[in-house]
Each structure stands twice: as C-alpha cells, then as structure tokens.
Design a protein around this motif. Structure first.
Motif, PDB file in Angstrom:
ATOM      1  N   ALA A 207       0.877  -1.162  -0.038  1.00  0.00           N
ATOM      2  CA  ALA A 207       0.140   0.001  -0.093  1.00  0.00           C
ATOM      3  C   ALA A 207       0.931   1.167  -0.024  1.00  0.00           C
ATOM      4  O   ALA A 207       0.322   2.383  -0.716  1.00  0.00           O
ATOM      5  N   GLU A 208       1.858   1.145   0.787  1.00  0.00           N
ATOM      6  CA  GLU A 208       2.867   2.338   0.866  1.00  0.00           C
ATOM      7  C   GLU A 208       3.490   2.703  -0.702  1.00  0.00           C
ATOM      8  O   GLU A 208       3.899   3.870  -0.849  1.00  0.00           O
ATOM      9  N   ALA A 209       3.642   1.622  -1.590  1.00  0.00           N
ATOM     10  CA  ALA A 209       3.979   2.125  -2.832  1.00  0.00           C
ATOM     11  C   ALA A 209       2.994   2.573  -3.941  1.00  0.00           C
ATOM     12  O   ALA A 209       3.444   2.899  -5.020  1.00  0.00           O
ATOM     13  N   LEU A 210       1.794   2.220  -3.540  1.00  0.00           N
ATOM     14  CA  LEU A 210       0.741   2.867  -4.654  1.00  0.00           C
ATOM     15  C   LEU A 210       0.580   4.480  -4.614  1.00  0.00           C
ATOM     16  O   LEU A 210       0.795   5.127  -3.327  1.00  0.00           O
ATOM     17  N   SER A 211       0.518   4.727  -5.721  1.00  0.00           N
ATOM     18  CA  SER A 211       0.399   6.247  -5.978  1.00  0.00           C
ATOM     19  C   SER A 211      -1.165   6.586  -6.055  1.00  0.00           C
ATOM     20  O   SER A 211      -1.446   7.998  -5.924  1.00  0.00           O
ATOM     21  N   VAL A 212      -1.906   5.769  -6.301  1.00  0.00           N
ATOM     22  CA  VAL A 212      -3.323   5.811  -6.211  1.00  0.00           C
ATOM     23  C   VAL A 212      -4.087   5.218  -5.463  1.00  0.00           C
ATOM     24  O   VAL A 212      -3.840   3.908  -4.982  1.00  0.00           O
ATOM     25  N   GLU A 213      -5.205   5.336  -5.096  1.00  0.00           N
ATOM     26  CA  GLU A 213      -6.361   4.581  -4.298  1.00  0.00           C
ATOM     27  C   GLU A 213      -6.476   3.089  -5.061  1.00  0.00           C
ATOM     28  O   GLU A 213      -6.704   3.156  -6.309  1.00  0.00           O
ATOM     29  N   PRO A 214      -6.601   2.027  -4.221  1.00  0.00           N
ATOM     30  CA  PRO A 214      -6.743   0.606  -4.788  1.00  0.00           C
ATOM     31  C   PRO A 214      -8.077   0.754  -5.450  1.00  0.00           C
ATOM     32  O   PRO A 214      -9.091   1.189  -5.185  1.00  0.00           O
ATOM     33  N   ASP A 215      -8.272   0.143  -6.418  1.00  0.00           N
ATOM     34  CA  ASP A 215      -9.600  -0.044  -7.365  1.00  0.00           C
ATOM     35  C   ASP A 215     -10.213  -1.115  -7.047  1.00  0.00           C
ATOM     36  O   ASP A 215      -9.729  -1.905  -6.371  1.00  0.00           O
ATOM     37  N   SER A 216     -11.335  -1.255  -7.630  1.00  0.00           N
ATOM     38  CA  SER A 216     -12.004  -2.351  -7.292  1.00  0.00           C
ATOM     39  C   SER A 216     -11.709  -3.847  -7.965  1.00  0.00           C
ATOM     40  O   SER A 216     -12.140  -4.882  -7.391  1.00  0.00           O
ATOM     41  N   THR A 217     -10.692  -3.892  -8.739  1.00  0.00           N
ATOM     42  CA  THR A 217     -10.220  -5.215  -9.462  1.00  0.00           C
ATOM     43  C   THR A 217      -9.160  -5.605  -8.518  1.00  0.00           C
ATOM     44  O   THR A 217      -8.583  -6.713  -8.885  1.00  0.00           O
ATOM     45  N   MET A 218      -8.639  -4.748  -7.479  1.00  0.00           N
ATOM     46  CA  MET A 218      -7.573  -5.378  -6.599  1.00  0.00           C
ATOM     47  C   MET A 218      -7.958  -6.167  -5.285  1.00  0.00           C
ATOM     48  O   MET A 218      -9.081  -6.010  -5.073  1.00  0.00           O
ATOM     49  N   VAL A 219      -7.299  -7.142  -5.140  1.00  0.00           N
ATOM     50  CA  VAL A 219      -7.457  -7.776  -3.809  1.00  0.00           C
ATOM     51  C   VAL A 219      -6.715  -7.484  -2.902  1.00  0.00           C
ATOM     52  O   VAL A 219      -5.388  -7.240  -2.852  1.00  0.00           O
ATOM     53  N   LEU A 220      -7.293  -6.905  -1.751  1.00  0.00           N
ATOM     54  CA  LEU A 220      -6.629  -6.289  -0.528  1.00  0.00           C
ATOM     55  C   LEU A 220      -6.252  -7.382   0.470  1.00  0.00           C
ATOM     56  O   LEU A 220      -7.303  -8.161   0.945  1.00  0.00           O
ATOM     57  N   VAL A 221      -4.989  -7.428   0.729  1.00  0.00           N
ATOM     58  CA  VAL A 221      -4.489  -8.495   1.479  1.00  0.00           C
ATOM     59  C   VAL A 221      -3.736  -7.897   2.861  1.00  0.00           C
ATOM     60  O   VAL A 221      -2.858  -7.196   2.764  1.00  0.00           O
ATOM     61  N   GLU A 222      -4.529  -7.837   4.079  1.00  0.00           N
ATOM     62  CA  GLU A 222      -3.813  -7.131   5.307  1.00  0.00           C
ATOM     63  C   GLU A 222      -3.304  -8.145   5.871  1.00  0.00           C
ATOM     64  O   GLU A 222      -3.419  -9.074   6.505  1.00  0.00           O
ATOM     65  N   VAL A 223      -1.921  -7.828   6.383  1.00  0.00           N
ATOM     66  CA  VAL A 223      -1.067  -8.395   7.347  1.00  0.00           C
ATOM     67  C   VAL A 223      -1.417  -8.060   8.675  1.00  0.00           C
ATOM     68  O   VAL A 223      -1.391  -7.200   9.199  1.00  0.00           O
ATOM     69  N   LEU A 224      -1.998  -8.998   9.676  1.00  0.00           N
ATOM     70  CA  LEU A 224      -2.141  -8.643  10.883  1.00  0.00           C
ATOM     71  C   LEU A 224      -1.394  -9.773  11.977  1.00  0.00           C
ATOM     72  O   LEU A 224      -0.925 -10.838  11.529  1.00  0.00           O
ATOM     73  N   VAL A 225      -1.405  -9.424  12.991  1.00  0.00           N
ATOM     74  CA  VAL A 225      -0.862 -10.128  14.270  1.00  0.00           C
ATOM     75  C   VAL A 225      -1.815 -10.484  15.159  1.00  0.00           C
ATOM     76  O   VAL A 225      -2.824  -9.804  15.430  1.00  0.00           O
ATOM     77  N   GLU A 226      -1.842 -11.760  15.685  1.00  0.00           N
ATOM     78  CA  GLU A 226      -2.798 -12.413  16.643  1.00  0.00           C
ATOM     79  C   GLU A 226      -3.126 -11.245  17.858  1.00  0.00           C
ATOM     80  O   GLU A 226      -2.148 -10.851  18.254  1.00  0.00           O
ATOM     81  N   GLY A 227      -4.246 -11.022  18.167  1.00  0.00           N
ATOM     82  CA  GLY A 227      -4.563  -9.961  19.022  1.00  0.00           C
ATOM     83  C   GLY A 227      -4.748  -8.658  18.361  1.00  0.00           C
ATOM     84  O   GLY A 227      -5.354  -7.699  19.066  1.00  0.00           O
ATOM     85  N   SER A 228      -4.776  -8.310  17.068  1.00  0.00           N
ATOM     86  CA  SER A 228      -5.005  -6.880  16.379  1.00  0.00           C
ATOM     87  C   SER A 228      -6.540  -7.000  16.372  1.00  0.00           C
ATOM     88  O   SER A 228      -7.326  -8.053  16.422  1.00  0.00           O
ATOM     89  N   VAL A 229      -6.997  -5.844  16.302  1.00  0.00           N
ATOM     90  CA  VAL A 229      -8.517  -5.875  15.955  1.00  0.00           C
ATOM     91  C   VAL A 229      -8.569  -5.830  14.417  1.00  0.00           C
ATOM     92  O   VAL A 229      -8.128  -5.208  13.589  1.00  0.00           O
ATOM     93  N   THR A 230      -9.694  -6.589  14.344  1.00  0.00           N
ATOM     94  CA  THR A 230      -9.935  -7.041  12.948  1.00  0.00           C
ATOM     95  C   THR A 230     -11.442  -6.461  12.569  1.00  0.00           C
ATOM     96  O   THR A 230     -12.074  -6.178  13.324  1.00  0.00           O
ATOM     97  N   THR A 231     -11.494  -5.896  11.228  1.00  0.00           N
ATOM     98  CA  THR A 231     -12.805  -5.368  10.768  1.00  0.00           C
ATOM     99  C   THR A 231     -13.989  -6.499  10.638  1.00  0.00           C
ATOM    100  O   THR A 231     -13.664  -7.576  10.124  1.00  0.00           O
TER     101      THR A 231
END
Length: 306
Positions: A207-231
């Motif tokens: 995400a830090e390398a993206l120059s524009v907002e992710p569009d609807s065709t992208m798959v978003l993969v969030e890296v979390l650590v156990e205990g993190s607040v999830t959506t």
C-alpha cells in the motif's frame, strides 16, 4: 428399546428401512414397513460396516449406529461436549473442512478437540464469531463455498509453487498488501519486494508504494498479528507454516467473492511478531516468503475458476 427382528411390521420397521436407504443399504422401493429378508440382509451389511457384531436384527446398538449414520451435514448443531457428538454429519464436516484447508485430525466422525479447533479456524477465516460451534452461520458459510469443496479431495490446490513458477500469477493478479503497524507493514513491503524480484511485471504492491487508491479489481490483503483488532465480516486467515495456508487463503478469497465484496479483502493473522527464536528482520522475512508463496499458490487459476 425392543429388538426389531424378521417378521416385524409397522412404523418402527419403516423408520429402520428409511435409515438403511439413507445409509445406502436399501433401495427406496424396498421400504415396505415389513422386516423381510432384504431388510435383514441390509442390517447385517450395515452392522459389519460400522464394526459391530454381524446382526440381522435391530437392537439398541444397531439402532444408535443407524441414527448416527442418517445425519447429514447441517442436520444438527455440533460442538465440543462429553460424550462427543459422532455420526455421518461429523465425518462430512471433517471432510469439508479438510478440503478447505482446515485439517481436523482423523476423519473419524467424532467431534473432538481437533475438529473444534478446525471449526474455530474456519470461522475466523470467514469473519464469523470464532466459538467452535457448527451451527446455522457456519453451515451457511460452508454452503456458500460448496463449489470449492463438493466432490474434491484435500489436494484441490497444488502444494507450494516456489517463486520461479509463480511469475504468471504475480503478473495476472493485482494485489495490494498492507499492515497496520511497523512490523506488519515491513512484512507487506518485503512481500512486494520479493514479488518484484521474481517478476518485474508483478502486480503485487504494498500500500505504501501505491500512488493512487486501490481500485475494485484489486484484492486487498492485510497482514495482522494475533490480538489485533480486525474489521467485522472480513475473512481472516489463521497463519500456518504448512501447505494448508494456500487452501485457507483460497477459501477466504472465495468467501469474499461470494459475498460480492468490492474490492475483495482478506486478512492473514500471524501468530506473533517472532518466528521461532529469530530476530525481527529475519522473522518478517520468513513470514513474507511463506505468505507470498501461499498467496501465489492460492491464486493459481483463481481468475479462471471465478
């Protein structure tokens, strides 16, 4: 209960015959309400198959086994208790979970601790309350993924591809990788760097390398650590160092796609910020390598299957 034997007739016999039909030992046109020779033969074959003493009549043990054998997936709520739930529906649940990447030990038809753990991990993967209870919400999630497990064995996704064979996957799937703290952002950035090093045309980007907002065709993969607040409702994949990781990722992506999420978004939950006794950088690199390999394996052929 009274033993039901040759020559008996009535509703109890018809019930036995219907259960033998469900278990595959009688044909529907053989349900007559009369305990005849074909019924006795079917009872004997059934009792042998469930490792009971061969019997040509229905006593309490045979009846209990027939009841267990006649449950199908979703017929009842299953959870960990003593004595354990057991039956055909439990075995079906274990098989389906295994195909989706959540091994539950031996597929023995017994809802024990390993099966409960597999249910909890699947629920977490689907963004459901992780209570280990196989009830209406869990069965609905499994039914929504029927195309991913019906008629398939646990090896439905090829095992680890290796980066050299992942080049096409990297180029044909747009993925946005991101984290919420310094460590998880480091894992996401390392995954992006590894992808670029494997194939300069890679569309796996942090995400830090993206120059524009992710569009609807992208798959978003969030890296979390156990205990993190999830959506809430976002499928979260419990990390594993085995080939099951790819199955779990594929299951989560299928679930998000089935829910018509736009864009598709999943989370991968690391067990900690440390791998074995490695330092932070080595741990981040290890997680980046295994996550990228699992993600590439999960996505192999995914667009074609949609």
């Amino acid at each position: 209960m009274d033993t039901i034997a040759l020559g008996a007739s009535g509703p109890a016999v018809e019930d036995v015959q219907n259960r033998l039909v469900a278990a595959g030992y009688l044909e529907k046109d053989q349900v007559t309400g009369v305990f005849d020779l074909p019924t006795a033969d079917a009872v004997e074959a059934f009792s042998r198959s469930v490792h009971l003493e061969p019997a040509r009549e229905v006593d309490q043990k045979v009846w209990a086994a027939l009841v267990d054998a006649s449950f199908s997936l979703g017929d009842r709520t299953l959870y960990l208790k003593m004595p354990y739930f057991h039956g055909h529906d439990v075995r079906e649940l274990q098989q389906v979970l295994s195909v989706l990447g959540f091994a539950s030990g031996w597929q023995d038809g017994i809802f024990g601790a390993h099966t409960e753990a597999a249910v909890r991990n699947f629920q977490m993967n689907m963004g459901l309350p992780s209570d280990g209870i196989a009830g209406a919400y869990t069965y609905r999630a499994l039914r929504n993924l029927h195309h991913s497990w019906e008629g398939k064995e646990a090896s439905k996704i090829p095992v680890s591809m290796g980066f050299a064979r992942a080049a096409d996957v990297l180029e044909s799937n747009a993925i946005c990788l991101f984290g919420i703290d310094e460590f998880t952002r480091s894992v996401a950035a390392r995954m992006s760097n590894l992808a670029q090093a494997t194939n300069p045309a890679s569309k796996f980007v942090s995400a830090e390398a993206l120059s524009v907002e992710p569009d609807s065709t992208m798959v978003l993969v969030e890296v979390l650590v156990e205990g993190s607040v999830t959506t809430p409702s976002i499928p979260c994949v419990p990390y594993t160092d085995t080939d099951e990781l790819a199955l779990r990722i594929r299951t989560a992506i299928d679930a998000a796609a089935a829910a018509h999420a736009t864009p598709i978004r999943i989370g991968v939950v690391l067990p900690s910020r440390q791998w074995i006794d490695a330092g932070e950088e080595r741990s981040a690199q290890h997680f980046a390598i295994t996550l990228l390999d699992g993600l590439c394996t999960a996505l192999a052929g995914w667009r074609d299957a949609c």
